[in-house]
Every structure is written in C-alpha cells, then in structure tokens.
Enzyme design. Structure first.
Site, short mmCIF file in Angstrom:
data_model
loop_
_atom_site.label_atom_id
_atom_site.label_comp_id
_atom_site.label_asym_id
_atom_site.label_seq_id
_atom_site.Cartn_x
_atom_site.Cartn_y
_atom_site.Cartn_z
N VAL A 87 12.24 21.90 16.83
CA VAL A 87 13.26 22.38 17.75
C VAL A 87 14.54 22.68 16.98
O VAL A 87 15.01 21.84 16.19
CB VAL A 87 13.54 21.33 18.85
CG1 VAL A 87 14.66 21.82 19.77
CG2 VAL A 87 12.27 21.06 19.65
N ASP A 126 5.55 11.71 30.88
CA ASP A 126 6.05 11.11 29.64
C ASP A 126 7.55 10.81 29.77
O ASP A 126 8.37 11.36 29.05
CB ASP A 126 5.79 12.06 28.47
CG ASP A 126 5.93 11.38 27.11
OD1 ASP A 126 5.87 10.14 27.06
OD2 ASP A 126 6.10 12.08 26.11
N ALA A 132 5.34 21.35 16.92
CA ALA A 132 6.49 22.26 16.95
C ALA A 132 7.72 21.58 16.39
O ALA A 132 7.75 20.36 16.20
CB ALA A 132 6.76 22.70 18.39
#
Length: 425
Positions: free
Chosen positions: A121, A272, A119
């Site tokens: 952003v 993470d 993806a």
C-alpha cells in the site's frame, strides 16, 4: 497463445522452486535439524511465499479444520513481507491503469505504508487533490497462487486416494475452500464492491457514526485499488482515542452495533476486525477498512447463530447446546445436557478472565488468547460430534475480538446484557 505459453513456463518454474524448497527442508531434516512438525511446516510455508503464507493464516483461523497444535503454531505465520521497490510497483500501476500516472495522481509516496504477501500500500494524492491510498498487487501473485493451489489440489487428491481413512472429511474440499478464499482476496474489484456495498448498508441504516473509504473507480482494477485515505488510530489506542472523543465506551458501542447490524442487514460481515482494521478517525467516527476477507452466513444457519447469541445473553447453556447442533454438521446423536455442561465450564472460564491491559503493549498475546478460546469452543463441539462451518469460526472470532476491546475501552460493560448493544437486530 503466447500468454498461455508464458504462464505455462512460469508455472513450471514455480513447481521447480517449490520442489527446491521442499528438498532443502528434507536435507536439513536428514542432517538433524528436526523442530516439531507444526513449526517445521510453518517455517517451510514462510519460505515458499505468498500462497503458503496465506494457507498458514487459513490454518490459524480454522480450528474447525486443523489440529490444535497446527492452529497454534500458525498464529506466528505473519503476513508482513519485505516491500518491493516502487519501480516494480509502478510498472503494475501503468499496465493496469493504462494511462500516464500523472493524469491520475499528483504524487505517489515511493515508500509503502505497508507490505504483505499479496499487495503493498502506497499513500498518494490525486490530481484533483484528494488524499488516497493505493493497494497494488505484487507482480505474478495470481499466477503463483493458481500454480500452487492446483499443485496442492492434485496432491490432496493423491493423498485421499492413497489414504482414504484420513480423519479429515475431505482434504481436497479444504483446498478448494482455500482456493476460493485466496482468489477472492486477490480480486480487488470484489473488494471495491464490498466497500461500496458496506457504504450503502451504512446509508440505508442511517449510520453516520461509521464510515468506509470511498473507492475511486477510475483508478481501480482487479490488481489496483485506489481508496480514500483515513487518518486515525487503531481501536486499541485508548490515549489517542480520548483526544478524539470524550467517550471511548460510546465509540466502541458504535463499532459493535455497526458490525452486529451488518450480520442481518448486509449480505456479508467484515471477517477480520482486528484493531488495525477498525480505526477511530480524528473526527471521532469509526472507520472500517480492509474488506478483502468477508464472511457470509446462510439464513438457516443464521437462525441458529441468533439462537446461540440469545442463549448466551441469558446464560441458557442448554439453549447454547441446541443452537450449536443447529449451526454445525453432525451425524451423531448429541447429548444436549452433556454438551451444555461442557459449555458451562468454558463459559465460566471466559467470564472469569481478568481484563488484560497488557494487550495494549502485547497485541500478539491478545491474538493468542482469542484463538485459544475459539479453539476450546470448537473442541467442545467436536467432542460431541459437531463439525462447524468455517464461517461460524470466523464469526465467533470477531465476537472474541470485540470482547477484548471491551476490556480495554469499557471494562465495566457487559456486552451480553448492556441494552445499548443491539446484538440481534
């Protein structure tokens, strides 16, 4: 029927692309371009794209599954990829939201804030005035992932059939675990639910010092995630943090206590917590972002993990060894005293490591240190016949991240004995 046919054609093309890259690699090898096998594999993965980059990152974070030289090499498998033109991403937005974009967004920045394999952003402003970020899945990603992963699964079953004595317990089982992890990361509804659940956990624990972005459901789908935009800096930016709050050490303790509490009071933990995903906001609060990767630990395993942490806190090496046996999967009759001695040696090495302030200038070195220690810890267990679940490796990696942050923000703090830290809620 039409969509099925189109997906089948796309899948066939993807298999063809994969074959072309592998053929090119083979030809180069025959011509004498023969780097070490781990590097060759990593470079090939990067050419193959999104699925294989994610697979490389899975290898990098899974010393319980893969040989050390591969884990080390795949630390270089970066997820930063070339961004796509906004015109391409705009089509995804229109198709997913099924409304004119000017009914939702007042403005969208055409230049992305970040671009990864799955993806990218973009910053935006809603028509109602809120500043947001839009996480937009790149076109065709899910189809490519499914095609690649099905190809890998079939290949792994063939390899298992032809070479049943492989050292790995189940190559196809590893591929299935990778598939589960990757497909979850591609489902932005799951990520939005993780954000909401963590926000609820913060409310229920009366935690006003940590925050997660609010999700805007009317502008969120499986491939589009619209979230509140945070303004702040990574947890390692000590100089700026000092401008935002008077006590960086207290800020770190807040971040750690929030994460520790989630281990027992939330259904998952953030898996993470590298510095980019822990922000210190301009008002001094800690912002947790990016919940695409989360970990879940069963109650039985958590009891052993809790025992392990308790043993670490008091320096009980036999207790650590006993807990490691409870955490891992083993058919061996483990010699607890021998394992305890090996853990003692590793623990002494960790305890005597000098604070590494160069991490501020060289975050890759920090990541290398963390993974080296993690691999050593796993190696000690495996030398005694213990195979750890991947969730344990993820959990330990987050502890090691926090240990590095202590060196940067609070070098006098001992995370295992400081009574301000509630490691076992």
């Amino acid at each position: 029927m039409k969509d099925t046919f189109i997906n089948t054609v796309k899948g066939a093309l993807r298999v063809g692309q994969t074959a072309a890259v592998l053929s090119k690699t083979g030809v180069n090898w025959l011509r004498g371009d023969r780097p070490p096998t781990p590097r060759l594999l990593r470079q090939t993965f990067e050419e193959l794209g999104a699925t294989y980059i994610k697979l490389g990152q899975f290898i990098a974070s899974s010393p319980t599954f893969f040989p050390a030289e591969y884990v080390e090499e795949f630390q270089f498998c970066l997820d930063q990829t070339k961004s796509l033109p906004f015109s391409v991403m705009k089509k995804i937005l229109i198709e997913e939201l099924d409304r004119p974009l000017n009914e939702i967004y007042q403005h969208i920045d055409h230049e992305p804030l970040a671009s990864a394999s799955i993806a990218q952003v973009h910053a935006a402003t809603l028509v109602t005035g809120e500043n947001v970020v839009i996480k937009i899945q790149k076109p065709g990603v899910s189809n490519v992932l499914l095609t690649d992963l099905n190809f890998l699964y079939v290949s792994s079953r063939i390899i298992e059939y032809l070479a049943p004595k492989l050292s790995w317990t189940s190559l196809s089982g590893i591929v299935q675990e990778i598939q589960r992890t990757m497909m979850e990361e591609c489902d932005f509804i799951k990520e939005s639910n993780n954000l909401k659940e963590f926000k609820q956990f913060l409310l229920e624990t009366d935690n006003h010092d940590a925050v997660v972005p609010s999700v805007y459901d009317h502008a969120t789908t499986g491939k589009v995630l619209t979230m509140e935009r945070f303004y702040g800096v990574p947890l390692t930016d000590l100089e700026t943090i000092r401008r935002y709050c008077n006590d960086p050490e207290k800020t770190l303790i807040t971040a750690m206590n929030t994460w520790f509490a989630s281990l027992t009071q939330c259904d998952f933990f953030h898996a993470d917590v590298h510095a980019g995903n822990l922000m210190v906001l301009e008002d001094g609060r800690i912002g947790f972002i990016d919940f695409g990767i989360v970990g879940r630990i069963g109650k039985g395993t958590w009891t052993s993990v809790s025992d392990f942490i308790s043993a670490v806190m008091v320096g009980d090496f036999e207790g650590m060894a006993t807990a490691m046996v409870g955490i891992g999967v083993t058919d061996a009759n483990v010699n607890i005293k021998s394992l305890a001695e090996d853990i003692r040696s590793l623990y002494q090495r960790m305890d005597t490591m000098a604070p590494d302030y160069t991490v501020l200038e060289n975050p890759d070195k920090n990541e290398d240190e963390i993974n080296t220690i993690l691999m050593d810890m796993v190696k000690v267990g495996e030398q005694h016949g213990i195979h750890f679940p991947r969730e344990f490796a993820l959990l330990m990696k987050q502890f090691l991240y926090f240990d590095r942050y202590v060196h940067i923000l609070a070098p006098e703090l001992d995370m295992f004995v400081d009574n301000r830290l509630n490691m076992l809620h």
